[in-house]
Design an enzyme around this catalytic site. Structure first.
Site, PDB file in Angstrom:
ATOM      1  N   ASP A   1      -2.349 -11.161  13.002  1.00 33.77           N
ATOM      2  CA  ASP A   1      -1.736 -10.997  11.682  1.00 33.77           C
ATOM      3  C   ASP A   1      -1.335 -12.377  11.160  1.00 33.77           C
ATOM      4  O   ASP A   1      -0.437 -13.030  11.716  1.00 33.77           O
ATOM      5  CB  ASP A   1      -0.503 -10.081  11.796  1.00 33.77           C
ATOM      6  CG  ASP A   1       0.084  -9.783  10.422  1.00 33.77           C
ATOM      7  OD1 ASP A   1       0.020  -8.622  10.004  1.00 33.77           O
ATOM      8  OD2 ASP A   1       0.593 -10.730   9.762  1.00 33.77           O
TER       9      ASP A   1
ATOM     10  N   ARG B   1       0.844  -1.185   0.000  1.00 36.34           N
ATOM     11  CA  ARG B   1       0.000   0.000   0.000  1.00 36.34           C
ATOM     12  C   ARG B   1       0.886   1.244   0.000  1.00 36.34           C
ATOM     13  O   ARG B   1       1.708   1.419   0.890  1.00 36.34           O
ATOM     14  CB  ARG B   1      -0.847  -0.033   1.281  1.00 36.34           C
ATOM     15  CG  ARG B   1      -2.024   0.838   1.240  1.00 36.34           C
ATOM     16  CD  ARG B   1      -3.018   0.295   2.274  1.00 36.34           C
ATOM     17  NE  ARG B   1      -4.329   0.530   1.779  1.00 36.34           N
ATOM     18  CZ  ARG B   1      -5.188   1.333   2.380  1.00 36.34           C
ATOM     19  NH1 ARG B   1      -4.900   1.884   3.522  1.00 36.34           N
ATOM     20  NH2 ARG B   1      -6.362   1.550   1.853  1.00 36.34           N
TER      21      ARG B   1
ATOM     22  N   ASP C   1       2.393 -12.899  10.291  1.00 34.30           N
ATOM     23  CA  ASP C   1       3.238 -12.972  11.496  1.00 34.30           C
ATOM     24  C   ASP C   1       3.021 -14.281  12.234  1.00 34.30           C
ATOM     25  O   ASP C   1       3.981 -14.895  12.731  1.00 34.30           O
ATOM     26  CB  ASP C   1       2.913 -11.800  12.444  1.00 34.30           C
ATOM     27  CG  ASP C   1       3.521 -10.491  11.968  1.00 34.30           C
ATOM     28  OD1 ASP C   1       4.377 -10.532  11.063  1.00 34.30           O
ATOM     29  OD2 ASP C   1       3.129  -9.434  12.491  1.00 34.30           O
TER      30      ASP C   1
ATOM     31  N   THR D   1      -0.639   7.683  -1.347  1.00 36.88           N
ATOM     32  CA  THR D   1      -1.883   7.618  -2.136  1.00 36.88           C
ATOM     33  C   THR D   1      -2.853   6.564  -1.588  1.00 36.88           C
ATOM     34  O   THR D   1      -4.025   6.561  -1.957  1.00 36.88           O
ATOM     35  CB  THR D   1      -1.575   7.245  -3.595  1.00 36.88           C
ATOM     36  OG1 THR D   1      -1.024   5.910  -3.597  1.00 36.88           O
ATOM     37  CG2 THR D   1      -0.570   8.202  -4.212  1.00 36.88           C
TER      38      THR D   1
END
Ligand code: URA
Length: 211
Positions: free
Chosen positions: A201, A105, A204, A109
Site C-alpha cells: 500500500d 469508495r 501506508d 454502491t
C-alpha cells in the site's frame, strides 16, 4: 483516440523502484526515493512542453535562446498517495500549481465519491499532470479524470509508478485521450486489488501507517 501507455525504463528509475518494492525499506527512505523517481518520471512527462525563444544577454553576447512558452502546468495529486510524487515534481518545476482530489469508495454502491476538490484557476488553460503512484483497478483515477474534465480540464496526462494490466485497460477504455506514463507494468491484481508483485500500500509505505 487510441490510449497511449509509456513505460519509462530509465536505469535509475528501475533501480529506485526496486528499493521501493523491498519490504524492508524504511518509511523515510521510501519517501525520499519516491521523490527522486517522481523527478525523473517528470522529465518524461514534460518532454513535449512548448518552447519559444527569448532574447537575453550572456556575459559575452546577445542572442535568442529557448524558453518555456506554452501552457502553464498543474500537478494534481489523487489523495493521499499522490502526494508522495508531488515534491519531486515541484523540484523539477517549482512554479507549477498543485491541485488535490480526494475520493473514497462508497461501500454500498462501490461508486467513487468526492470528498475534496481544490484546483488552481484557469484549469482549462493548463497542462494537467494527474498523479497517483498505483494504477490498480483504475476506479479512482477514472473518477478523478472525469472530475477534472467536468471542471474544464482539457489537457491531461496521468503519471503513475506501477500499473496493473487491468488498470491500464480500464483507464484507457474510460479516457482514451489521456496518455499514461508509468515506471513499470506489473503482472496482475490480487483478490484485494493490490498490484503483484507491487510494493504494497503506497500510502501506508510513505506515511508509516497500516491498513
Ligand atoms: N494501491 C496501493 O497502494 N497498492 C496497490 O497495490 C494497489 C492500490
Amino acid at each position: 483516440m487510441a490510449p497511449s501507455f509509456t513505460l519509462v525504463d530509465h536505469p535509475l528509475i528501475q533501480h529506485k523502484l526496486t528499493i521501493l518494492r523491498r519490504s524492508d525499506t524504511a518509511t523515510a527512505q521510501f519517501r525520499q526515493v519516491l521523490r527522486e523517481i517522481a523527478f525523473v518520471l517528470g522529465c518524461e512527462v514534460t518532454k513535449d512542453l512548448t518552447l519559444g525563444e527569448v532574447e537575453i544577454e550572456t556575459p559575452l553576447e546577445r542572442g535568442m535562446f529557448p524558453y518555456l512558452s506554452g501552457k502553464k502546468l498543474c500537478f494534481v495529486s489523487i489523495l493521499r498517495a499522490g502526494n508522495g510524487l508531488i515534491d519531486g515534481l515541484l523540484d523539477l518545476v517549482p512554479s507549477a500549481r498543485v491541485g488535490h482530489i480526494g475520493l473514497y469508495r462508497d461501500p454500498d454502491t462501490l461508486e467513487a465519491v468526492q470528498y475534496y476538490y481544490k484546483m488552481p484557476d484557469a484549469i482549462d488553460e493548463r497542462q494537467v499532470i494527474m498523479v497517483d503512484p498505483m494504477l490498480a483497478t483504475a476506479n479512482t483515477s477514472i473518477a478523478a479524470a472525469s472530475l477534472l474534465k467536468k471542471n474544464g480540464a482539457r489537457n491531461i496526462k496521468f503519471m503513475c509508478l506501477l500499473a496493473a494490466p487491468e488498470g491500464v485497460e480500464a483507464f484507457g477504455a474510460a479516457h482514451p485521450d489521456i496518455p499514461i506514463i508509468a515506471a513499470a507494468l506489473d503482472r496482475e491484481l490480487n483478490d484485494h486489488s493490490y498490484i503483484l508483485p507491487g510494493l504494497g500500500d503506497a500510502g501506508d509505505r510513505m506515511y508509516g501507517t497500516k491498513g
